[in-house]
Design a protein around this motif. Sequence first.
Motif, mmCIF file in Angstrom:
data_model
loop_
_atom_site.group_PDB
_atom_site.id
_atom_site.type_symbol
_atom_site.label_atom_id
_atom_site.label_comp_id
_atom_site.label_asym_id
_atom_site.label_seq_id
_atom_site.Cartn_x
_atom_site.Cartn_y
_atom_site.Cartn_z
ATOM 1 N N UNK A 47 1.848 -58.683 14.048
ATOM 2 C CA UNK A 47 0.469 -58.941 13.622
ATOM 3 C C UNK A 47 0.208 -58.370 12.226
ATOM 4 N N UNK A 48 -0.297 -59.240 11.333
ATOM 5 C CA UNK A 48 -0.689 -58.857 9.969
ATOM 6 C C UNK A 48 0.471 -58.310 9.142
ATOM 7 N N UNK A 49 1.711 -58.696 9.469
ATOM 8 C CA UNK A 49 2.858 -58.460 8.591
ATOM 9 C C UNK A 49 2.967 -59.675 7.663
ATOM 10 N N UNK A 50 3.269 -59.432 6.405
ATOM 11 C CA UNK A 50 3.289 -60.521 5.427
ATOM 12 C C UNK A 50 4.583 -60.515 4.618
ATOM 13 N N UNK A 51 5.047 -61.728 4.325
ATOM 14 C CA UNK A 51 6.277 -61.908 3.537
ATOM 15 C C UNK A 51 6.236 -63.312 2.935
ATOM 16 N N UNK A 52 6.930 -63.495 1.832
ATOM 17 C CA UNK A 52 7.055 -64.821 1.236
ATOM 18 C C UNK A 52 5.733 -65.387 0.746
ATOM 19 N N UNK A 53 5.490 -66.664 1.025
ATOM 20 C CA UNK A 53 4.287 -67.332 0.529
ATOM 21 C C UNK A 53 3.019 -66.686 1.069
ATOM 22 N N UNK A 54 3.076 -66.178 2.308
ATOM 23 C CA UNK A 54 1.900 -65.508 2.880
ATOM 24 C C UNK A 54 1.535 -64.268 2.073
ATOM 25 N N UNK A 55 2.557 -63.534 1.602
ATOM 26 C CA UNK A 55 2.295 -62.344 0.788
ATOM 27 C C UNK A 55 1.733 -62.749 -0.572
ATOM 28 N N UNK A 56 2.256 -63.815 -1.155
ATOM 29 C CA UNK A 56 1.722 -64.270 -2.440
ATOM 30 C C UNK A 56 0.267 -64.707 -2.295
ATOM 31 N N UNK A 86 -6.417 -64.938 5.485
ATOM 32 C CA UNK A 86 -6.134 -65.042 4.050
ATOM 33 C C UNK A 86 -6.506 -66.429 3.528
ATOM 34 N N UNK A 87 -6.074 -67.465 4.225
ATOM 35 C CA UNK A 87 -6.371 -68.829 3.780
ATOM 36 C C UNK A 87 -7.861 -69.109 3.815
ATOM 37 N N UNK A 88 -8.558 -68.531 4.800
ATOM 38 C CA UNK A 88 -10.006 -68.691 4.860
ATOM 39 C C UNK A 88 -10.665 -68.022 3.660
ATOM 40 N N UNK A 89 -10.180 -66.836 3.306
ATOM 41 C CA UNK A 89 -10.727 -66.132 2.147
ATOM 42 C C UNK A 89 -10.495 -66.882 0.853
ATOM 43 N N UNK A 90 -9.313 -67.494 0.720
ATOM 44 C CA UNK A 90 -9.015 -68.290 -0.475
ATOM 45 C C UNK A 90 -9.895 -69.531 -0.522
ATOM 46 N N UNK A 91 -10.073 -70.174 0.626
ATOM 47 C CA UNK A 91 -10.879 -71.400 0.698
ATOM 48 C C UNK A 91 -12.324 -71.137 0.291
ATOM 49 N N UNK A 92 -12.852 -70.007 0.732
ATOM 50 C CA UNK A 92 -14.237 -69.676 0.398
ATOM 51 C C UNK A 92 -14.382 -69.208 -1.039
ATOM 52 N N UNK A 93 -13.306 -68.693 -1.604
ATOM 53 C CA UNK A 93 -13.298 -68.321 -3.016
ATOM 54 C C UNK A 93 -14.390 -67.343 -3.387
#
Length: 249
Positions: free
Chosen positions: A114-123, A88-95
């Motif tokens: 694996x690949x469960x998301x909650x909180x800031x990671x979900x946002x 996710x962070x890589x995808x955001x960084x590449x924009x």
Amino acid sequence: MQAEVISHCSEINRCNQRGGRMFSIFDLLERETLNTELASFALYWISQGASFLVGANPGGAGKTTIMGALLNFVPIDIALVPATEQEILQGIKQGQNNKKKCYICHEIGAGHWFAYLWGSALRNYFSLLDYGHILATNLHADDINEAYDQICIENRVSESDFRRINLMFYIRVLSGYRRRIEKVYFSRGNVAHELIYDANKEINLISNYIENRTYFKKCQDFLCSHLGKLHTIEETRQALLTFLPAETT
């Protein structure tokens, strides 16, 4: 078998938590989990890049199974990627420079799996929509209000991002452990979701959300012509490679 099929289906199989093979849309049609009209509607929209969510409260209700079958409808030039925090962070960084992908959240939940998301990671996951990516996920919720509470209230995802999950499918477990998609909500992304299908109340507004009836008819014909002939997700994806027209991607 084409490399695209192998790569695509291996990512779907990665979601498998219960063993056995992942079911295809044709398996689900034969088991009456949904009908051909609803399956065609899912193919129509997901093949054009719609994001989607599958919900049910009980464990073992078939959320991952249905999500996996629907992932086969993702456009042919879009890779499936597990929604880990790193990806996710890589995808955001590449924009905007990043090639469009479909990010799979195996479940919206607070567990450390694996690949469960909650909180800031979900946002952060929902922010991938800003760059044109597709989101596919499931969660423990029987209806849209429960999903909203988890996603927007507990995790503080914005309502505008919530609306950009175009399709929401909610499952009910019937007697004899039969599963059925009971409710479907739809949003084009800029307005609140509308209940367009309710098996119990006999609500069916699907036809109101079909803009290209020629392509929708092709989706119906594809599913009807292969029903009873194809079963595995690999066979299904292989057939879809020759079906999906470039203009829908």
